[in-house]
Design an enzyme around this catalytic site. Sequence first.
Site, PDB file in Angstrom:
ATOM      1  CG  LEU A 100      -2.253  -0.649   1.203  1.00 26.53           C
ATOM      2  CD1 LEU A 100      -2.947  -0.511   2.554  1.00 26.53           C
ATOM      3  CD2 LEU A 100      -3.133  -0.080   0.105  1.00 26.53           C
ATOM      4  CG  ASP A 101       0.861   4.020  -3.258  1.00 25.57           C
ATOM      5  OD1 ASP A 101       1.769   3.206  -3.516  1.00 25.57           O
ATOM      6  OD2 ASP A 101       0.088   4.475  -4.118  1.00 25.57           O
ATOM      7  N   PRO A 102       2.260   4.945   0.931  1.00 26.08           N
ATOM      8  CG  PRO A 102       4.427   5.766   1.294  1.00 26.08           C
ATOM      9  CD  PRO A 102       3.551   5.146   0.234  1.00 26.08           C
TER      10      PRO A 102
ATOM     11  NE  ARG B  85       0.084   5.613  -7.040  1.00 28.95           N
ATOM     12  CZ  ARG B  85       1.349   5.479  -7.447  1.00 28.95           C
ATOM     13  NH1 ARG B  85       2.028   6.540  -7.838  1.00 28.95           N
ATOM     14  NH2 ARG B  85       1.923   4.298  -7.482  1.00 28.95           N
TER      15      ARG B  85
ATOM     16  CB  ALA C 146      -2.994   3.839   0.377  1.00 27.80           C
TER      17      ALA C 146
END
Length: 296
Positions: free
Chosen positions: A44-46, A178, A48
């Site tokens: 997971l992206d930071p 994204r 998110a």
Amino acid sequence: MSLNGWIILDKPLGLTSAQGVAAVKRIFRTTGMPIPRIGHGGTLDPLATGVLPIALGEATKLAGRMLDAAKAYDFTVQFGSETSTLDAEGDIIATSDVRPDAAAIQAVLPRFTGPINQVPPAYSALKIDGKRAYALARAGAEVTLAPRQLTIHELTLTATTPDSATFSTHVSKGTYIRSLARDIAYALGTVGHVTMLRRTKSGPFTLAQAISLDNLAALVQGPSPEQALLPLMAGLDDIPALHITPDEAAALHQGRRLVGHPASNGTHLACNGSVPVALVEAHQGEVRVLRGFNLD
């Protein structure tokens, strides 16, 4: 005591997936129990939040299945500006005065449902000639990634404001939300970027099973810290059980195949009583091990 199972972390904003794993390690270290192998089942992206399956012990052998699993997200697209990272972390690289209304947004959603081709974002962990795309992008290199085929199982508009829209989606592995936000904005004649991203499901795991780091820390300080874990089998809810004898379990533990077995073709979870022995593949009367577990 061996820790084998799943922590379903409700990952907070600002942490990488690796930092989430490290935080879980620190929490269990306070119990004095041996720290088993540990890993996560899907980055997971930071920026998110949400469902991050963290595998402990023998469950790490199933982490790859989580990477391949379908996932669900809620996300918000801010219209009018595109950023270098396609989220709120990047620099603005394009702007537009176009602000689509709900009817226009609804009209384009069928284009993004079902099998689609998607170009991943330049700021991604994909490799180009052995180097991460995000590292090349940060260094100022022009990053060109090939389109990939994937499936958007469901895409629903849930809310709008004059400048943004929020969606819920259920997607196949390899989908970049994204990029999906970027492409929806392009289809509407504008630009946009993600300002909120929350994973609501990963494989069989949902937010209903997720736990915050604070609640996890409180739970493991109790008399039965292992209660914080979901069992290894929770990651295999979609796999039918195959009940085997102790002799067959011993053979599978040794990596031997079961020949002449009546199991139906397909993937099964072989169990000796209530103990998972191996993830196996059965084909025409032969059962072979895909992943063996040491839980005796």
